[in-house]
Scaffold this active site. Structure first.
Site, mmCIF file in Angstrom:
data_model
loop_
_atom_site.group_PDB
_atom_site.id
_atom_site.type_symbol
_atom_site.label_atom_id
_atom_site.label_comp_id
_atom_site.label_asym_id
_atom_site.label_seq_id
_atom_site.Cartn_x
_atom_site.Cartn_y
_atom_site.Cartn_z
ATOM 1 C CG LEU A 103 -32.035 46.937 114.029
ATOM 2 C CD1 LEU A 103 -34.020 47.436 114.263
ATOM 3 C CD2 LEU A 103 -31.556 47.729 114.688
ATOM 4 C CG ASP A 104 -34.817 42.977 110.457
ATOM 5 O OD1 ASP A 104 -34.176 43.647 109.097
ATOM 6 O OD2 ASP A 104 -36.095 42.807 110.156
ATOM 7 C CG LEU A 105 -28.749 41.186 107.317
ATOM 8 C CD1 LEU A 105 -27.191 41.742 107.708
ATOM 9 C CD2 LEU A 105 -28.905 40.132 106.524
ATOM 10 C CB SER A 107 -33.973 47.046 110.749
ATOM 11 O OG SER A 107 -35.070 45.741 109.875
#
Length: 237
Positions: A103-105, A107
């Protein structure tokens, strides 16, 4: 029962299996006083396994957490750039747990964390085809956006399985979309939106497999219920 040494380190909760492999290659792990090598096995009931001279603790009890990850945190336990990590948010659980998947930065939303390496591997293996649903706030040509997203089968030359998409709310130039995927390619939803000319203003994961984010506040976590764990294990095979 004998297990690979890196698996024993991971099961004891001291590090991930990948990190354990690095420790072994660096000569930091011994079995009965001898340096371990990749591929070596040991029986925790019979053999003495040490990391940096310290006896390996007993296998940790499995712990399963659901975190509502805020934006601005990376889904790792440490970061070479000094950014905030999800480990800081769950340190109160008292056990070393690892994020399952990415889960990217920028998001936010549902992030499963556990020390159950076997379950984590099953859920993240491509063959599991675990469904993930995101709510996506977008700006741009929003008329017909959900239909366009559903028709995408290729991202920059990389084939992908079609997503399911629908509009939750829509204005003249903005919309909130629900997008469900089951591949989890790197930044897949953002790349799909970009391919449709949409700018992502916010992205939140609200469902993964059998888990729902619900009303859990950002930055907070909770233990999974016994029923939730059972459902995850039943569906993650």
């Amino acid at each position: 029962m004998e297990e690979r040494v890196q698996k024993l380190l991971s099961a004891a909760g001291v590090c991930s299996r990948r990190a354990a492999e690095g420790y072994i290659e660096a000569g930091r792990v011994t079995v009965n006083g001898k340096a371990a090598r990749l591929g070596d096995k040991a029986d925790p009931d019979r053999d003495e396994v040490r990391l940096d001279g310290k006896l390996l603790p007993a296998k940790a009890e499995p712990v399963y957490l659901l975190l509502n990850k805020p934006r601005g945190y990376v889904a790792t336990l440490s970061d070479e750039k000094g950014r905030k990590t999800v480990a800081e948010l769950v340190k109160g659980c008292g056990v070393r747990v690892y994020p399952v998947g990415r889960l990217d930065l920028d998001s936010e939303g549902l992030l499963l964390m556990t020390n159950d390496g076997e379950l984590a591997r099953r859920l993240t293996h491509p063959s599991a085809e675990v469904e993930k649903t995101y709510h996506v706030w977008v700006q741009g040509p929003v008329t017909g956006a959900a239909e366009r997203l559903s028709r995408i089968t290729d991202l920059e030359g990389e084939p992908i399985c079609p997503a399911r998409a629908g509009a939750l709310r829509r204005g003249a130039e903005t919309a909130v979309l629900a997008v469900t995927i089951h591949q989890g390619k790197n930044r897949q939803v953002r790349r799909m939106c970009a391919a449709c000319g949409l700018e992502v203003k916010r992205l939140r994961r609200v469902r993964e497999h059998t888990l729902e984010l619900g009303a859990l506040p950002p930055g907070k976590w909770r233990y999974l219920t016994a029923a939730e764990v059972k459902a995850l294990k039943a569906g993650g095979r």
